[in-house]
Motif scaffolding. Structure first.
Motif, PDB file in Angstrom:
ATOM      1  N   TRP A 215      44.825  46.767  42.211  1.00  0.00           N
ATOM      2  CA  TRP A 215      45.596  46.147  41.141  1.00  0.00           C
ATOM      3  C   TRP A 215      47.021  46.690  41.133  1.00  0.00           C
ATOM      4  CZ3 TRP A 215      43.245  42.087  39.440  1.00  0.00           C
ATOM      5  CH2 TRP A 215      41.863  42.069  39.257  1.00  0.00           C
ATOM      6  N   VAL A 216      47.969  45.839  40.799  1.00  0.00           N
ATOM      7  CA  VAL A 216      49.346  46.260  40.535  1.00  0.00           C
ATOM      8  C   VAL A 216      49.746  45.667  39.189  1.00  0.00           C
ATOM      9  CG1 VAL A 216      50.051  46.522  42.943  1.00  0.00           C
ATOM     10  CG2 VAL A 216      50.286  44.293  41.823  1.00  0.00           C
ATOM     11  N   SER A 217      50.718  46.278  38.555  1.00  0.00           N
ATOM     12  CA  SER A 217      51.115  45.857  37.215  1.00  0.00           C
ATOM     13  C   SER A 217      51.940  44.571  37.262  1.00  0.00           C
ATOM     14  CB  SER A 217      51.934  46.959  36.535  1.00  0.00           C
ATOM     15  OG  SER A 217      52.405  46.522  35.282  1.00  0.00           O
ATOM     16  N   GLY A 218      51.527  43.591  36.440  1.00  0.00           N
ATOM     17  CA  GLY A 218      52.295  42.364  36.264  1.00  0.00           C
ATOM     18  C   GLY A 218      52.617  42.125  34.805  1.00  0.00           C
ATOM     19  N   ASP A 219      52.676  43.214  34.022  1.00  0.00           N
ATOM     20  CA  ASP A 219      52.870  43.095  32.585  1.00  0.00           C
ATOM     21  C   ASP A 219      54.222  42.490  32.211  1.00  0.00           C
ATOM     22  OD1 ASP A 219      50.388  44.213  32.274  1.00  0.00           O
ATOM     23  OD2 ASP A 219      51.124  46.248  31.879  1.00  0.00           O
ATOM     24  N   ASN A 220      55.207  42.625  33.097  1.00  0.00           N
ATOM     25  CA  ASN A 220      56.529  42.076  32.789  1.00  0.00           C
ATOM     26  C   ASN A 220      56.710  40.645  33.272  1.00  0.00           C
ATOM     27  OD1 ASN A 220      56.498  42.890  35.493  1.00  0.00           O
ATOM     28  ND2 ASN A 220      58.722  43.105  35.558  1.00  0.00           N
ATOM     29  N   VAL A 221      55.646  40.016  33.770  1.00  0.00           N
ATOM     30  CA  VAL A 221      55.722  38.646  34.280  1.00  0.00           C
ATOM     31  C   VAL A 221      55.306  37.682  33.159  1.00  0.00           C
ATOM     32  CG1 VAL A 221      54.909  37.007  36.013  1.00  0.00           C
ATOM     33  CG2 VAL A 221      55.209  39.417  36.614  1.00  0.00           C
ATOM     34  N   HIS A 222      56.277  36.992  32.596  1.00  0.00           N
ATOM     35  CA  HIS A 222      56.011  36.022  31.541  1.00  0.00           C
ATOM     36  C   HIS A 222      56.382  34.616  32.006  1.00  0.00           C
ATOM     37  CE1 HIS A 222      55.220  39.337  28.796  1.00  0.00           C
ATOM     38  NE2 HIS A 222      56.340  39.902  29.234  1.00  0.00           N
ATOM     39  N   TYR A 223      56.246  34.393  33.309  1.00  0.00           N
ATOM     40  CA  TYR A 223      56.599  33.110  33.910  1.00  0.00           C
ATOM     41  C   TYR A 223      55.404  32.589  34.689  1.00  0.00           C
ATOM     42  CZ  TYR A 223      60.905  35.705  33.130  1.00  0.00           C
ATOM     43  OH  TYR A 223      61.884  36.486  32.572  1.00  0.00           O
ATOM     44  N   CYS A 224      55.392  31.298  34.918  1.00  0.00           N
ATOM     45  CA  CYS A 224      54.289  30.658  35.640  1.00  0.00           C
ATOM     46  C   CYS A 224      54.770  30.143  36.990  1.00  0.00           C
ATOM     47  CB  CYS A 224      53.720  29.493  34.829  1.00  0.00           C
ATOM     48  SG  CYS A 224      53.036  29.970  33.224  1.00  0.00           S
ATOM     49  N   THR A 225      53.902  30.173  37.964  1.00  0.00           N
ATOM     50  CA  THR A 225      54.180  29.576  39.263  1.00  0.00           C
ATOM     51  C   THR A 225      53.152  28.476  39.512  1.00  0.00           C
ATOM     52  OG1 THR A 225      52.801  31.211  40.383  1.00  0.00           O
ATOM     53  CG2 THR A 225      55.152  31.710  40.192  1.00  0.00           C
ATOM     54  N   PHE A 226      53.348  27.736  40.615  1.00  0.00           N
ATOM     55  CA  PHE A 226      52.501  26.578  40.866  1.00  0.00           C
ATOM     56  C   PHE A 226      51.494  26.856  41.972  1.00  0.00           C
ATOM     57  CE2 PHE A 226      55.956  24.389  38.709  1.00  0.00           C
ATOM     58  CZ  PHE A 226      55.241  23.544  37.871  1.00  0.00           C
ATOM     59  N   ASP A 227      50.273  26.429  41.741  1.00  0.00           N
ATOM     60  CA  ASP A 227      49.218  26.565  42.733  1.00  0.00           C
ATOM     61  C   ASP A 227      49.291  25.465  43.796  1.00  0.00           C
ATOM     62  OD1 ASP A 227      46.397  27.622  43.518  1.00  0.00           O
ATOM     63  OD2 ASP A 227      46.116  25.474  43.259  1.00  0.00           O
ATOM     64  N   VAL A 265      58.038  44.587  47.801  1.00  0.00           N
ATOM     65  CA  VAL A 265      56.831  45.147  48.425  1.00  0.00           C
ATOM     66  C   VAL A 265      56.928  46.653  48.622  1.00  0.00           C
ATOM     67  CG1 VAL A 265      56.242  42.980  49.558  1.00  0.00           C
ATOM     68  CG2 VAL A 265      57.685  44.635  50.755  1.00  0.00           C
ATOM     69  N   GLU A 266      58.135  47.208  48.596  1.00  0.00           N
ATOM     70  CA  GLU A 266      58.280  48.655  48.743  1.00  0.00           C
ATOM     71  C   GLU A 266      58.078  49.366  47.415  1.00  0.00           C
ATOM     72  OE1 GLU A 266      62.100  49.198  50.490  1.00  0.00           O
ATOM     73  OE2 GLU A 266      61.593  48.154  52.353  1.00  0.00           O
ATOM     74  N   LYS A 267      58.739  48.865  46.360  1.00  0.00           N
ATOM     75  CA  LYS A 267      58.603  49.460  45.025  1.00  0.00           C
ATOM     76  C   LYS A 267      57.376  48.930  44.295  1.00  0.00           C
ATOM     77  CE  LYS A 267      63.625  49.920  44.558  1.00  0.00           C
ATOM     78  NZ  LYS A 267      64.819  49.537  43.753  1.00  0.00           N
ATOM     79  N   GLU A 268      56.824  47.794  44.786  1.00  0.00           N
ATOM     80  CA  GLU A 268      55.676  47.127  44.166  1.00  0.00           C
ATOM     81  C   GLU A 268      55.964  46.808  42.707  1.00  0.00           C
ATOM     82  OE1 GLU A 268      52.101  49.297  44.957  1.00  0.00           O
ATOM     83  OE2 GLU A 268      52.279  49.082  47.145  1.00  0.00           O
ATOM     84  N   LYS A 269      57.125  46.195  42.488  1.00  0.00           N
ATOM     85  CA  LYS A 269      57.581  45.808  41.161  1.00  0.00           C
ATOM     86  C   LYS A 269      57.986  44.334  41.152  1.00  0.00           C
ATOM     87  CE  LYS A 269      57.392  50.018  39.370  1.00  0.00           C
ATOM     88  NZ  LYS A 269      56.441  50.372  38.283  1.00  0.00           N
ATOM     89  N   PHE A 270      57.732  43.654  40.027  1.00  0.00           N
ATOM     90  CA  PHE A 270      58.165  42.276  39.839  1.00  0.00           C
ATOM     91  C   PHE A 270      59.565  42.253  39.232  1.00  0.00           C
ATOM     92  CE2 PHE A 270      53.572  41.627  40.005  1.00  0.00           C
ATOM     93  CZ  PHE A 270      53.485  40.480  40.777  1.00  0.00           C
ATOM     94  N   MET A 271      60.356  41.276  39.680  1.00  0.00           N
ATOM     95  CA  MET A 271      61.704  41.086  39.165  1.00  0.00           C
ATOM     96  C   MET A 271      61.964  39.590  39.036  1.00  0.00           C
ATOM     97  SD  MET A 271      63.646  43.893  41.575  1.00  0.00           S
ATOM     98  CE  MET A 271      62.883  43.217  43.039  1.00  0.00           C
ATOM     99  N   MET A 272      63.155  39.216  38.596  1.00  0.00           N
ATOM    100  CA  MET A 272      63.522  37.812  38.494  1.00  0.00           C
ATOM    101  C   MET A 272      64.923  37.600  39.045  1.00  0.00           C
ATOM    102  SD  MET A 272      64.662  37.096  34.577  1.00  0.00           S
ATOM    103  CE  MET A 272      65.813  35.875  35.179  1.00  0.00           C
ATOM    104  N   MET A 273      65.217  36.359  39.431  1.00  0.00           N
ATOM    105  CA  MET A 273      66.535  35.984  39.945  1.00  0.00           C
ATOM    106  C   MET A 273      66.881  34.603  39.392  1.00  0.00           C
ATOM    107  SD  MET A 273      67.766  35.411  43.919  1.00  0.00           S
ATOM    108  CE  MET A 273      67.672  37.154  44.355  1.00  0.00           C
ATOM    109  N   LYS A 274      68.137  34.412  39.009  1.00  0.00           N
ATOM    110  CA  LYS A 274      68.571  33.145  38.438  1.00  0.00           C
ATOM    111  C   LYS A 274      68.788  32.085  39.518  1.00  0.00           C
ATOM    112  CE  LYS A 274      70.891  35.141  34.395  1.00  0.00           C
ATOM    113  NZ  LYS A 274      72.176  35.269  33.676  1.00  0.00           N
TER     114      LYS A 274
END
Length: 447
Positions: A215-227, A265-274
């Motif tokens: 498991w990795v943390s996705g607590d800061n992900v409040h967005y949806c992607t498409f399957d 993939v190095e820091k294993e952190k989620f981020m966002m870009m405009k």
């Protein structure tokens, strides 16, 4: 500085130290031959240090290659064909066809359970990530390096239907250059009772070095992607997906504020870009992410208002400078209703688009002049393309190898040899040695 004589004992040592630097500049197809030269070269080329340095060198140099995948099922009664072409992306003056562009062709050695194609999630440093999940809940994930014929079957993930029930998911694939590790990331959105996706999602990561999901943390992900498409790309150490922020709840929920969701993939952190302003409030179903020429690309398909699902316009946006928001520019625009181009596949180095027509012919389209060159005729169900880099990845891993190097012997060959006369026994050993050498030659030519 003193000169070394030709008889100096230091000369062989200096030459020996140069071999890694020389060999890492050799193409993968030729390294297969070099492995058969001597035990020293075999040990050197298959060592983790050399493979890592070879990947780093190749990825940093300009490599004009791309991977084209086609899936053809002309006759429903026959088995489908899934081809992978490693193609040259040079601006050649010769007449271009798929044959002239193709450097090497592979037929996919794996089969899906429903007879459809694999989902080609992406390709990083010579490794292709395939998933057998079209119209089904299956957990067949494969990392495959076609050049060295090595692959890894990933184990069943933690986030599955048995554990969380119905869900939507997106997947990504990247390379951790710090730890020399290939990583797969899954984002899983459990379905709520109202039918909407639950946020934040659950996220899990598979590391090739560790050989397991965690498991990795996705607590800061409040967005949806498409399957539906699972389109993603890997660039600058991060996996990228098109995502959207959802406003409202249940029946009043709407899709607005499109953006890019990133996973480093190095820091294993989620981020966002405009995204550029022109793409932030369009229907996110028409946005597809890709990477071409080391740049971030967003393909925007506009639908017609008269017929649902019918394409009207295509626009290609490119981010010229990765860390500069103002570098987003529109480099191509096609009126699909009045053009032979129906679907864009890949942006080539010369600015031309690799595209598919409505008749599923493979085309090369120049957006500036609207010139079209037919590269291949046929009726494949789909075309896909992405950047590609040759590598020796997985050659030293404890993984399955499609190249079975076995001696062609009878089951009772060893017991039969004991009953032979000395002359016939020697002749039998010579015959087996010739068979061994013949297969060694086949082994060398398979690279």
């Amino acid at each position: 500085m003193s000169d070394l004589s030709l008889t100096s004992p230091e000369i062989p040592l200096k030459i020996e130290s140069l071999w890694p630097e020389i060999l890492k500049r050799v193409p993968v197809s030729q390294l297969g031959i070099c492995m058969c030269v001597s035990k020293k070269w075999y040990s050197l080329i298959t060592s983790p240090v050399f493979i890592s340095s070879h990947i780093k060198f190749i990825s940093q140099t300009s490599c004009n290659l791309f991977l084209l995948r086609s899936f053809t099922k002309k006759n429903p009664q026959k088995n489908p064909k899934e081809f992978y072409y490693i193609c040259s992306d040079t601006d050649a003056a010769t007449v271009q066809t798929l044959e002239t562009l193709t450097l090497k062709t592979f037929i996919c050695p794996f089969k899906t359970r429903n007879g459809l194609q694999f989902r080609m999630v992406g390709s990083v440093n010579g490794v292709i990530y395939l998933s057998d999940d079209y119209f089904s809940t299956r957990y067949t994930f494969i990392l495959w390096n076609p050049l060295v014929n090595c692959f890894i079957h990933l184990p069943k993930p933690r986030a599955c239907f048995d554990l969380i029930g119905p869900y939507m998911t997106a997947s990504g694939f990247g390379y951790d250059s710090v730890n020399d590790d290939f990583k797969v990331i899954r984002i899983v959105y459990p379905q709520r009772s109202d039918g909407l996706d639950e946020t934040p999602p659950r996220a899990e990561l598979y590391s090739v070095n560790e050989g397991k999901w965690r498991w990795v943390s996705g607590d800061n992900v409040h967005y949806c992607t498409f399957d539906k498409e699972w389109k993603q790309c890997f660039l600058k150490g991060s996996v990228h997906w098109v995502a959207y922020e959802r406003f409202g709840e249940e029946n009043n929920a709407s899709h607005k504020s499109n953006l890019l969701l990133l996973f480093n993939v190095e820091k294993e952190k989620f981020m966002m870009m405009k995204l550029p302003l022109e793409l932030r409030e369009v229907c996110p179903l028409g946005l597809l992410i890709s990477e071409c020429q080391g740049m971030l690309c967003v393909n925007h398909y506009e639908m017609t208002e008269m017929v649902i699902g019918e394409l009207a316009h295509y626009n290609l946006w490119v981010k010229k400078e990765y860390n500069k928001f103002t570098s987003w520019i529109k480099v191509a625009s096609v009126d699909i209703r009045h053009s032979v181009v129906h679907e864009a596949i890949y942006l080539k180095n010369n600015g031309e688009l690799l595209a598919a027509s409505k008749s599923r012919h493979l085309l090369s389209y120049d957006p500036k002049t609207s010139k079209v060159v037919v590269l291949a005729l046929g009726h494949p169900a789909l075309y896909e393309a992405c950047s590609f880099v040759e590598s020796l990845a997985f050659l030293n891993k404890d993984c399955k190898n499609m190249r079975r190097f076995l001696l062609e012997e009878d089951e009772n060959g060893s017991s039969d040899d004991e009953e032979l006369s000395p002359e016939k026994l020697q002749s039998s050993k010579i015959g087996k040695l010739c068979s061994y050498l013949n297969q060694m030659d086949k082994f060398r030519r398979q690279f």
